[in-house]
Design a protein around this motif. Sequence first.
Motif, PDB file in Angstrom:
ATOM      1  N   MET A 192       0.725  -1.159  -0.026  1.00 10.80           N
ATOM      2  CA  MET A 192       0.118  -0.079  -0.028  1.00 10.80           C
ATOM      3  C   MET A 192       0.738   1.480  -0.049  1.00 10.80           C
ATOM      4  O   MET A 192       0.374   2.389   0.201  1.00 10.80           O
ATOM      5  N   LEU A 212      -0.056   4.688  -1.779  1.00 14.53           N
ATOM      6  CA  LEU A 212      -0.956   5.291  -0.987  1.00 14.53           C
ATOM      7  C   LEU A 212      -0.744   5.923   0.332  1.00 14.53           C
ATOM      8  O   LEU A 212      -1.589   6.909   0.824  1.00 14.53           O
ATOM      9  N   LYS A 213       0.415   5.475   0.821  1.00 20.92           N
ATOM     10  CA  LYS A 213       0.636   5.663   2.196  1.00 20.92           C
ATOM     11  C   LYS A 213       0.843   7.418   2.511  1.00 20.92           C
ATOM     12  O   LYS A 213       0.418   7.944   3.333  1.00 20.92           O
ATOM     13  N   MET A 259      -5.236   4.299   5.647  1.00 20.08           N
ATOM     14  CA  MET A 259      -4.282   3.491   4.980  1.00 20.08           C
ATOM     15  C   MET A 259      -3.345   2.436   5.888  1.00 20.08           C
ATOM     16  O   MET A 259      -3.124   1.567   5.654  1.00 20.08           O
TER      17      MET A 259
END
Lengths: 281, 258
Positions: free
Chosen positions: B1, B4-5, B164
């Motif tokens: 992820m 998107l962090k 997230m």
Amino acid sequence: MKKIVVEGLKYKYPMTEELALKDISFEVEEGEFIGIIGKNSSGKSTLCQALVGLVPHFYKGAYGGKVLVDGLEVRSHTIADISLKVGMVFQNPFTQVTGSKMTVYEEIAFGLENIGLPREEMRQRIDEVLKLMKIEHVKDHSPFDLSGGQMQRMAIASIIAMKPDILVLDEPTSQLDPAGSEEVFHSIQDLSRQGITVVMAEQKIEKIAQYCSRVLLLYDGKLVDFDTPEKIFSRDDLKDYGVTAPVYTRVCKALGVKKQRCDVYPVTLEDAELALRGTIK
Amino acid sequence: MTFLKSISLFVDRKSFVHDIDPITKLYYILFAIIIPIILPSFTISAICVGISILLLLAAKVMRKTLPVYSFVFLVLITVVIIQGLFRPGNETVLFHLGPFAMHKEGLLFALTIALRVTNIVSAFMILVLTTKPSTLVESLVRKGMSPRIGYVIVSVFQIIQEMMSTMSTIMDAQRSRGMETEGKLLTRIKAFIPLLGPVVLGSLINTKERAMALEVRGFNSRNLKTYLYEEKTFPYSKAIQAALLVLTIFAVAWRVFL
Ligand SMILES: Nc1ncnc2c1ncn2[C@@H]1O[C@H](COP(=O)(O)OP(=O)(O)OP(=O)(O)O)[C@@H](O)[C@H]1O
Ligand SMILES: [Mg+2]
């Protein structure tokens, strides 16, 4: 001076049938440390929120009776006005993080910015509460990167920094380990000794017994009793209200040992020890 | 992820571009948009792009601009090709692409558009890459924007980030129990979807409690707000803003009189 006056308070959440608070009346003096106890859903949180005006202003719902905090009638003042006098710490530390600040230091500043405190005083107060709540070492961390316990300390620090006359805490140590809880209770006791009036809903009965000057017992939205911890925990009908007395009280009760020169059972380790030694001699 | 962090593109560097206050950068964006409208020549737009790129270089954030530029160029190339081939009014044939002919008129038109878009994107990147979102919002609140709107903007950034990290914690837990969360896109999406429910729902339920916590911290107080940090000022802000204004007036005059 009476800091809190509650007269015939009744309250019903919107879209519910039953009253959450049923005709509650009590008074609190300046500098007292009050514990609110009662089983789940007995109305502890609702009563706490009635002292800062979240009940009724935030929820709406049906409201009757009167709550005065430091002379201010809750019903006719906004939460913003009341929050200058009464601070409230909630049960869940995660939802108390504003989510708009990058560091713990800035997070604590949030409330102070809102009430328009000058920068110098802001910094001084923040440093003070960081020390009091023992979170100086994380002041530059992101609020979301803290442990549950540290978050809870930060939540308390954020409210204390606003220097309310009355501090309301709803199970403020749920995420803390025993040593951490002890520290937090100690810090809050310090504040209470400085003249701040403290009202705390709490499940940790031993702590309530040790630190509170008086205990308010709720059951099903009704006030059952409001008295010293000794008197409350010496009641024979405690079980009926879903509350258990501190372990020291239960032991002494089982042994039939009362506090010296009183008609009540001891509620703290120290008193229990004194009482038990007295019988041995 | 990790992709998107961090939804903020801010790059923390030491440079004079970073030191310039956000409001001045906003003025610069406005300037970069307006000038090519007033003076629609190819050269002027090219000069504007050149200035922005110099500023991005000075801010040492050029590397971060590359993904953005690549994406923009990908879109623009399609525009150039389509306009060059099919723009109504295309006459002069430059060369042939298979059965189609590339025309000079369409190509020039598309290149002007491309240059203007690049110009605006570059100006925005100066702001976005060298300013913390929270600093930008705080400057706007000081200038009179509602603190509520400011709060919403900043907290959306933070809370998405929090979501997230919750998500990646859960994904880690699932991976350790043997669920496939990596590999093909479809596998990833399959692992991702069941999380949306609890994570998003959880955040929504939290909203009510968070609103209460904000209330008791004086969020709706009518007192005049103060700020923990002094307003970020740059000694030459006023001079830069004045210069931008003078140049704009100059451009208008040029357009009108020449
Ligand atoms: N937002 C709400 N809307 C409707 N009813 C509510 C709401 N919050 C609480 N109640 C109801 O009011 C009553 C008192 O709840 P309250 O949360 O005050 O209890 P509590 O003593 O704090 O419980 P706990 O020990 O679980 O924290 C309960 O019957 C509960 O279902
Ligand atoms: Mg509760």
